[in-house]
Design a protein around this motif. Structure first.
Motif, PDB file in Angstrom:
ATOM      1  N   GLY A   1      36.268  33.025  56.128  1.00 46.03           N
ATOM      2  CA  GLY A   1      36.583  33.947  55.033  1.00 46.03           C
ATOM      3  C   GLY A   1      37.653  34.954  55.406  1.00 46.03           C
ATOM      4  O   GLY A   1      38.514  35.288  54.590  1.00 46.03           O
TER       5      GLY A   1
ATOM      6  N   CYS B   1      41.705  39.928  45.423  1.00 47.95           N
ATOM      7  CA  CYS B   1      41.524  38.469  45.592  1.00 47.95           C
ATOM      8  C   CYS B   1      41.135  38.119  47.022  1.00 47.95           C
ATOM      9  O   CYS B   1      40.276  37.262  47.243  1.00 47.95           O
ATOM     10  CB  CYS B   1      42.795  37.730  45.199  1.00 47.95           C
TER      11      CYS B   1
ATOM     12  N   ALA C   1      37.555  39.015  47.493  1.00 45.13           N
ATOM     13  CA  ALA C   1      36.704  38.055  46.794  1.00 45.13           C
ATOM     14  C   ALA C   1      36.603  36.743  47.576  1.00 45.13           C
ATOM     15  O   ALA C   1      35.526  36.143  47.655  1.00 45.13           O
ATOM     16  CB  ALA C   1      37.250  37.794  45.393  1.00 45.13           C
ATOM     17  N   VAL C   2      37.697  36.311  48.180  1.00 45.94           N
ATOM     18  CA  VAL C   2      37.668  35.084  48.979  1.00 45.94           C
ATOM     19  C   VAL C   2      36.769  35.272  50.194  1.00 45.94           C
ATOM     20  O   VAL C   2      35.947  34.392  50.526  1.00 45.94           O
ATOM     21  CB  VAL C   2      39.102  34.683  49.400  1.00 45.94           C
TER      22      VAL C   2
ATOM     23  N   LEU D   1      34.252  37.415  50.536  1.00 38.70           N
ATOM     24  CA  LEU D   1      32.863  37.486  50.075  1.00 38.70           C
ATOM     25  C   LEU D   1      32.333  36.121  49.650  1.00 38.70           C
ATOM     26  O   LEU D   1      31.157  35.812  49.868  1.00 38.70           O
ATOM     27  CB  LEU D   1      32.730  38.495  48.941  1.00 38.70           C
ATOM     28  N   PHE D   2      33.180  35.304  49.073  1.00 29.78           N
ATOM     29  CA  PHE D   2      32.770  33.957  48.682  1.00 29.78           C
ATOM     30  C   PHE D   2      32.350  33.148  49.909  1.00 29.78           C
ATOM     31  O   PHE D   2      31.289  32.529  49.921  1.00 29.78           O
ATOM     32  CB  PHE D   2      33.906  33.253  47.931  1.00 29.78           C
ATOM     33  N   PHE D   3      33.185  33.157  50.946  1.00 27.17           N
ATOM     34  CA  PHE D   3      32.844  32.390  52.145  1.00 27.17           C
ATOM     35  C   PHE D   3      31.624  32.972  52.851  1.00 27.17           C
ATOM     36  O   PHE D   3      30.791  32.226  53.372  1.00 27.17           O
ATOM     37  CB  PHE D   3      34.039  32.306  53.097  1.00 27.17           C
ATOM     38  N   TRP D   4      31.512  34.292  52.895  1.00 27.68           N
ATOM     39  CA  TRP D   4      30.336  34.906  53.512  1.00 27.68           C
ATOM     40  C   TRP D   4      29.076  34.513  52.743  1.00 27.68           C
ATOM     41  O   TRP D   4      28.057  34.190  53.337  1.00 27.68           O
ATOM     42  CB  TRP D   4      30.487  36.423  53.543  1.00 27.68           C
ATOM     43  N   LEU D   5      29.163  34.530  51.416  1.00 27.88           N
ATOM     44  CA  LEU D   5      28.012  34.168  50.595  1.00 27.88           C
ATOM     45  C   LEU D   5      27.624  32.703  50.797  1.00 27.88           C
ATOM     46  O   LEU D   5      26.435  32.386  50.896  1.00 27.88           O
ATOM     47  CB  LEU D   5      28.310  34.441  49.121  1.00 27.88           C
ATOM     48  N   ILE D   6      28.605  31.820  50.871  1.00 22.08           N
ATOM     49  CA  ILE D   6      28.311  30.406  51.116  1.00 22.08           C
ATOM     50  C   ILE D   6      27.609  30.249  52.472  1.00 22.08           C
ATOM     51  O   ILE D   6      26.612  29.530  52.593  1.00 22.08           O
ATOM     52  CB  ILE D   6      29.603  29.554  51.069  1.00 22.08           C
TER      53      ILE D   6
END
Length: 154
Positions: free
Chosen positions: A28, A133, A136-137, A139-144
């Motif tokens: 991320g 952005c 958000a990218v 946080l997206f990878f951390w969430l995954i």
């Protein structure tokens, strides 16, 4: 006294889930940095283009004002005699296409664009969007990673 060694604890080994989250955090960070760099580059290009456009518009307006002051005859377009052909008039450009001469003269009476006057807004907006952005990218990878690790602690 020399026999006493300082207290050192052995590092706690990471669990498989913590390793998984750490790996996705690193992915991320890299992906977010790439988004940020690309966004900043686009912001700079857009800001420079906007400032250059305004400088060229003012240059065309001052050219029109100078030629009108010299009492040069206005040349109109062949297909629309109500519109002045600025290319044939001697001031090429598309900024005042279809506008009456008074609009160009009013623009020429104004002050020339200050350095970075028209570049600040596009750059600021692009920078804010790039930061959002990239966050958000990340946080997206951390969430995954967190979801795939089974909601374990970091």
């Amino acid at each position: 006294m020399t026999e006493i060694s300082p207290y050192r604890s052995a590092p706690v080994p990471l669990t498989a889930g913590a390793r998984f989250i750490r790996g996705f955090k690193r992915i991320g960070i890299v992906a977010g940095a790439i988004f940020l760099l690309i966004g900043i580059a686009f912001s700079v290009v857009t800001a420079v283009e906007q400032q250059d456009r305004e400088n060229r518009k003012f240059a065309q307006a001052t050219c029109i004002a100078r030629l009108v002051k010299e009492n040069r005859p206005l040349k109109t377009r062949t297909y629309d005699p109500k519109k002045v052909d600025w290319d044939e008039f001697g001031c090429p450009g598309y900024y005042f296409y279809g506008d009456p001469v008074e609009v160009a003269l009013a623009h020429a009476r104004g002050a020339p664009p200050a350095p970075l006057e028209y570049a600040i807004q596009p750059f600021s907006l692009g920078l804010a969007i790039s930061i959002a952005c990239s966050a958000a990218v990340f946080l997206f990878f951390w969430l995954i990673g967190w979801l795939c690790a089974g909601f374990t602690r970091d």
